[in-house]
Design a protein around this motif. Structure first.
Motif, PDB file in Angstrom:
ATOM      1  N   GLN B  45      22.877 -35.604  45.120  1.00  0.00           N
ATOM      2  CA  GLN B  45      21.523 -35.966  44.699  1.00  0.00           C
ATOM      3  C   GLN B  45      20.641 -36.221  45.918  1.00  0.00           C
ATOM      4  O   GLN B  45      21.078 -36.836  46.892  1.00  0.00           O
ATOM      5  CB  GLN B  45      21.573 -37.220  43.820  1.00  0.00           C
ATOM      6  N   PHE B  46      19.402 -35.737  45.854  1.00  0.00           N
ATOM      7  CA  PHE B  46      18.421 -35.981  46.926  1.00  0.00           C
ATOM      8  C   PHE B  46      17.173 -36.559  46.302  1.00  0.00           C
ATOM      9  O   PHE B  46      16.420 -35.843  45.644  1.00  0.00           O
ATOM     10  CB  PHE B  46      18.127 -34.679  47.679  1.00  0.00           C
ATOM     11  N   GLY B  47      16.984 -37.854  46.458  1.00  0.00           N
ATOM     12  CA  GLY B  47      15.849 -38.512  45.817  1.00  0.00           C
ATOM     13  C   GLY B  47      16.100 -38.690  44.334  1.00  0.00           C
ATOM     14  O   GLY B  47      17.236 -38.680  43.877  1.00  0.00           O
ATOM     15  N   ASP B  48      14.991 -38.831  43.568  1.00  0.00           N
ATOM     16  CA  ASP B  48      15.114 -39.157  42.153  1.00  0.00           C
ATOM     17  C   ASP B  48      15.565 -37.983  41.294  1.00  0.00           C
ATOM     18  O   ASP B  48      16.443 -38.110  40.466  1.00  0.00           O
ATOM     19  CB  ASP B  48      13.768 -39.657  41.621  1.00  0.00           C
ATOM     20  N   THR B  50      16.088 -34.456  42.302  1.00  0.00           N
ATOM     21  CA  THR B  50      16.474 -33.204  42.952  1.00  0.00           C
ATOM     22  C   THR B  50      17.976 -33.200  43.223  1.00  0.00           C
ATOM     23  O   THR B  50      18.514 -34.167  43.753  1.00  0.00           O
ATOM     24  CB  THR B  50      15.706 -33.033  44.279  1.00  0.00           C
ATOM     25  N   PHE B  51      18.627 -32.113  42.844  1.00  0.00           N
ATOM     26  CA  PHE B  51      20.080 -32.004  43.003  1.00  0.00           C
ATOM     27  C   PHE B  51      20.467 -30.713  43.713  1.00  0.00           C
ATOM     28  O   PHE B  51      19.797 -29.691  43.561  1.00  0.00           O
ATOM     29  CB  PHE B  51      20.771 -32.062  41.639  1.00  0.00           C
ATOM     30  N   LEU B  52      21.568 -30.811  44.479  1.00  0.00           N
ATOM     31  CA  LEU B  52      22.093 -29.646  45.185  1.00  0.00           C
ATOM     32  C   LEU B  52      23.552 -29.464  44.801  1.00  0.00           C
ATOM     33  O   LEU B  52      24.337 -30.405  44.900  1.00  0.00           O
ATOM     34  CB  LEU B  52      21.965 -29.871  46.700  1.00  0.00           C
ATOM     35  N   GLY B  53      23.909 -28.279  44.332  1.00  0.00           N
ATOM     36  CA  GLY B  53      25.307 -27.962  44.031  1.00  0.00           C
ATOM     37  C   GLY B  53      25.852 -27.089  45.139  1.00  0.00           C
ATOM     38  O   GLY B  53      25.193 -26.146  45.565  1.00  0.00           O
ATOM     39  N   LEU B  54      27.053 -27.407  45.637  1.00  0.00           N
ATOM     40  CA  LEU B  54      27.646 -26.616  46.728  1.00  0.00           C
ATOM     41  C   LEU B  54      29.058 -26.188  46.342  1.00  0.00           C
ATOM     42  O   LEU B  54      29.952 -27.031  46.243  1.00  0.00           O
ATOM     43  CB  LEU B  54      27.703 -27.441  48.010  1.00  0.00           C
ATOM     44  N   THR B  55      29.255 -24.873  46.136  1.00  0.00           N
ATOM     45  CA  THR B  55      30.609 -24.382  45.892  1.00  0.00           C
ATOM     46  C   THR B  55      31.002 -23.458  47.042  1.00  0.00           C
ATOM     47  O   THR B  55      30.142 -22.951  47.744  1.00  0.00           O
ATOM     48  CB  THR B  55      30.686 -23.584  44.588  1.00  0.00           C
ATOM     49  N   GLY B  56      32.288 -23.250  47.201  1.00  0.00           N
ATOM     50  CA  GLY B  56      32.785 -22.388  48.264  1.00  0.00           C
ATOM     51  C   GLY B  56      33.820 -23.106  49.104  1.00  0.00           C
ATOM     52  O   GLY B  56      34.570 -23.932  48.591  1.00  0.00           O
ATOM     53  N   LEU B  57      33.864 -22.790  50.404  1.00  0.00           N
ATOM     54  CA  LEU B  57      34.838 -23.397  51.320  1.00  0.00           C
ATOM     55  C   LEU B  57      34.587 -24.906  51.435  1.00  0.00           C
ATOM     56  O   LEU B  57      33.499 -25.324  51.844  1.00  0.00           O
ATOM     57  CB  LEU B  57      34.734 -22.725  52.692  1.00  0.00           C
ATOM     58  N   ILE B  62      31.513 -30.089  52.495  1.00  0.00           N
ATOM     59  CA  ILE B  62      31.393 -31.438  53.062  1.00  0.00           C
ATOM     60  C   ILE B  62      30.382 -31.432  54.215  1.00  0.00           C
ATOM     61  O   ILE B  62      29.471 -32.261  54.258  1.00  0.00           O
ATOM     62  CB  ILE B  62      32.762 -31.967  53.546  1.00  0.00           C
ATOM     63  N   THR B  63      30.532 -30.479  55.127  1.00  0.00           N
ATOM     64  CA  THR B  63      29.618 -30.403  56.283  1.00  0.00           C
ATOM     65  C   THR B  63      28.171 -30.292  55.811  1.00  0.00           C
ATOM     66  O   THR B  63      27.306 -31.055  56.259  1.00  0.00           O
ATOM     67  CB  THR B  63      29.959 -29.192  57.170  1.00  0.00           C
ATOM     68  N   LEU B  64      27.892 -29.361  54.896  1.00  0.00           N
ATOM     69  CA  LEU B  64      26.507 -29.145  54.463  1.00  0.00           C
ATOM     70  C   LEU B  64      25.959 -30.335  53.675  1.00  0.00           C
ATOM     71  O   LEU B  64      24.776 -30.672  53.812  1.00  0.00           O
ATOM     72  CB  LEU B  64      26.399 -27.865  53.640  1.00  0.00           C
ATOM     73  N   SER B  65      26.796 -30.982  52.866  1.00  0.00           N
ATOM     74  CA  SER B  65      26.296 -32.149  52.136  1.00  0.00           C
ATOM     75  C   SER B  65      25.860 -33.223  53.124  1.00  0.00           C
ATOM     76  O   SER B  65      24.863 -33.914  52.905  1.00  0.00           O
ATOM     77  CB  SER B  65      27.350 -32.676  51.169  1.00  0.00           C
ATOM     78  N   GLU B  66      26.606 -33.330  54.249  1.00  0.00           N
ATOM     79  CA  GLU B  66      26.235 -34.304  55.285  1.00  0.00           C
ATOM     80  C   GLU B  66      24.980 -33.864  56.040  1.00  0.00           C
ATOM     81  O   GLU B  66      24.106 -34.678  56.333  1.00  0.00           O
ATOM     82  CB  GLU B  66      27.410 -34.508  56.255  1.00  0.00           C
ATOM     83  N   VAL B  67      24.879 -32.576  56.348  1.00  0.00           N
ATOM     84  CA  VAL B  67      23.700 -32.040  57.040  1.00  0.00           C
ATOM     85  C   VAL B  67      22.442 -32.281  56.201  1.00  0.00           C
ATOM     86  O   VAL B  67      21.418 -32.754  56.715  1.00  0.00           O
ATOM     87  CB  VAL B  67      23.868 -30.529  57.331  1.00  0.00           C
ATOM     88  N   PHE B  68      22.526 -31.997  54.897  1.00  0.00           N
ATOM     89  CA  PHE B  68      21.338 -32.155  54.047  1.00  0.00           C
ATOM     90  C   PHE B  68      21.003 -33.615  53.778  1.00  0.00           C
ATOM     91  O   PHE B  68      19.840 -33.965  53.617  1.00  0.00           O
ATOM     92  CB  PHE B  68      21.488 -31.368  52.740  1.00  0.00           C
ATOM     93  N   VAL B 110      20.141 -25.175  43.711  1.00  0.00           N
ATOM     94  CA  VAL B 110      19.232 -26.316  43.691  1.00  0.00           C
ATOM     95  C   VAL B 110      18.664 -26.455  42.286  1.00  0.00           C
ATOM     96  O   VAL B 110      18.305 -25.457  41.664  1.00  0.00           O
ATOM     97  CB  VAL B 110      18.085 -26.155  44.722  1.00  0.00           C
ATOM     98  N   ALA B 111      18.622 -27.683  41.769  1.00  0.00           N
ATOM     99  CA  ALA B 111      18.032 -27.926  40.448  1.00  0.00           C
ATOM    100  C   ALA B 111      17.276 -29.232  40.499  1.00  0.00           C
ATOM    101  O   ALA B 111      17.721 -30.185  41.140  1.00  0.00           O
ATOM    102  CB  ALA B 111      19.113 -27.989  39.382  1.00  0.00           C
ATOM    103  N   GLY B 112      16.131 -29.290  39.840  1.00  0.00           N
ATOM    104  CA  GLY B 112      15.391 -30.545  39.821  1.00  0.00           C
ATOM    105  C   GLY B 112      14.055 -30.418  39.124  1.00  0.00           C
ATOM    106  O   GLY B 112      13.683 -29.337  38.643  1.00  0.00           O
TER     107      GLY B 112
END
Lengths: 196, 206
Positions: B45-48, B50-57, B62-68, B110-112
């Motif tokens: 979750q990013f803010g109220d 906005t959501f980001l889904g990350l599938t794959g390696l 983990i790296t990208l969730s931390e970067v974002f 991305v969904a929000g």
């Protein structure tokens, strides 16, 4: 084909590692300890490419100890330690020569009084789990743990379960692992629980 | 085999409803055929709203969730407000394209809802940041073929939040049951203008 197993019980984390150091078909040593103590409540067990493993483990150990020296003897928590190790491996995997090291991190969080077990592979994949293993041993042991693991087990029950899975490995796997070292991480720190 | 996108397994899907969006993912993390964790969330979750889904390696998830998370925190300091879904989509796109010749092996969604107008927004990306804008649904992960099939047959436009929840849940559950690398539990987020509903679903455990 090294064996490293980890099991989180009610108030401790138990780590078991095989004693055999092998190279091809030759057993070079039968008293190899595949663990390093990072700080009083954190221990890593490692497997992987021969030279990489010890080098990586000691690099992590040195950095965790450096943190405690700089920060007035504050211990880095298991969660932060796991995060640091993951970050090192995730950076390394995209370098010219990546570390080929898989680790289990057994820890005890002194702040919240909780034992933790972290599974981290050479890619930088990290998960907090109740029980875990790396390599071929995982195929035999995870199913056994699935069947017999109970929430809130005592250390003794945990050691019993560990004995069960080590026995299974001896039955199902073609190698002699020359026995195992068992370490326990709890509120009093890391202690040796002898060998099995 | 040894395809980085399908080493750890996992799937996600996002849908648009009437003044709402939904985003859902499974909870499995594995190493090829071996299941490791049934509690590996792939939605952030990013803010109220906005959501980001990350599938794959998984390491890149983990790296990208931390970067974002880091970039979102900097954005909040600079702008003194939460990020809009459209802005996050462009941030994801440019972040992925920075690694054009050595990409992160992920398929993000991305969904929000727009923070001001509450207009629904969803989109997906390939691993180098090409944005796939969609009005209806977006899928990603190892069960993406199955998800496309179920979305095409079950989705209808302008669903109310509770009906959208039922649709996205059935789509995800039935898709991951036909994929050996996905499943082991699921999580669904329904985003409406005045609340976020998070539900954890029980699924087949095989």
């Amino acid at each position: 084909m090294d064996v490293i197993l980890g099991l989180r019980v009610a108030d401790a984390t138990i780590i078991a590692t095989s004693k055999a150091a092998t190279r091809g078909i030759t057993v070079l040593k039968s008293s190899d300890d595949k663990t390093r103590v990072l700080n009083p409540h954190n221990l890593i067990a490692y497997t992987g490419e021969a030279g990489d493993t010890v080098n990586f483990a000691e690099y992590i150990q040195a950095n965790i100890q450096l943190y405690s020296m700089r920060e007035n003897d504050i211990e880095l928590s298991p969660k932060a330690t796991a995060s640091f190790i993951r970050n090192q491996l995730a950076t390394s995997i995209r370098s010219r020569k990546p570390y080929q090291v898989n680790v289990l991190l057994g820890g005890y969080d002194v702040a919240s009084n909780t034992p933790t077990l972290n599974w981290i592979d050479y890619l930088g994949t990290q998960v907090e789990l109740p029980y875990a293993a790396h390599g071929y041993a995982a195929f035999y042991c995870t199913s056994l743990f699935d069947r017999h693991y109970k929430k809130g087990m005592t250390v003794d029950e945990g050691l019993e379960l560990l004995k069960m899975s080590l026995k299974e490995l001896e039955i199902r796997m073609p190698l002699d692992f020359k026995g195992y070292y068992v370490k326990i991480i709890d509120k009093d720190g890391v202690r040796d629980a002898g060998s099995l | 085999m040894s395809d980085p996108f399908s080493l750890n397994g996992g799937s996600a899907v996002a849908m648009v409803g009437k003044d709402c969006v939904a985003i859902a993912s499974d909870l499995r993390l594995g190493n090829q055929s071996l299941g490791l964790s049934n509690n590996f969330e792939k939605i952030f979750q990013f803010g109220d709203k906005t959501f980001l889904g990350l599938t794959g390696l998984a390491t890149d998830v983990i790296t990208l969730s931390e970067v974002f998370r880091f970039k979102h925190n900097l954005y909040k300091l600079r702008e003194e407000r939460d990020i809009e879904p459209k802005t996050l989509a462009n941030l994801v796109s440019s972040t992925l394209y920075e690694k054009r010749f050595g990409p992160y092996f992920v398929s993000p969604l991305v969904a929000g809802l727009d923070p001001k107008s509450n207009v629904p927004f969803i989109c997906g990306f390939d691993s180098i940041g090409c944005i796939d804008f969609a009005k209806d649904f977006i899928v990603g992960g190892t069960a993406s073929d199955q998800l496309y099939g179920l979305c095409e047959s079950l989705y209808e436009p302008s669903l109310e939040p509770e009906d959208l929840f039922e649709t996205i849940s059935q789509v995800l559950l039935n898709a991951v049951d036909r994929d050996a690398l996905s499943g082991w539990g699921a999580v669904v987020y329904i985003v409406t203008k005045d609340k976020i509903i998070r539900r954890v679903l029980k699924t087949r455990q095989d």
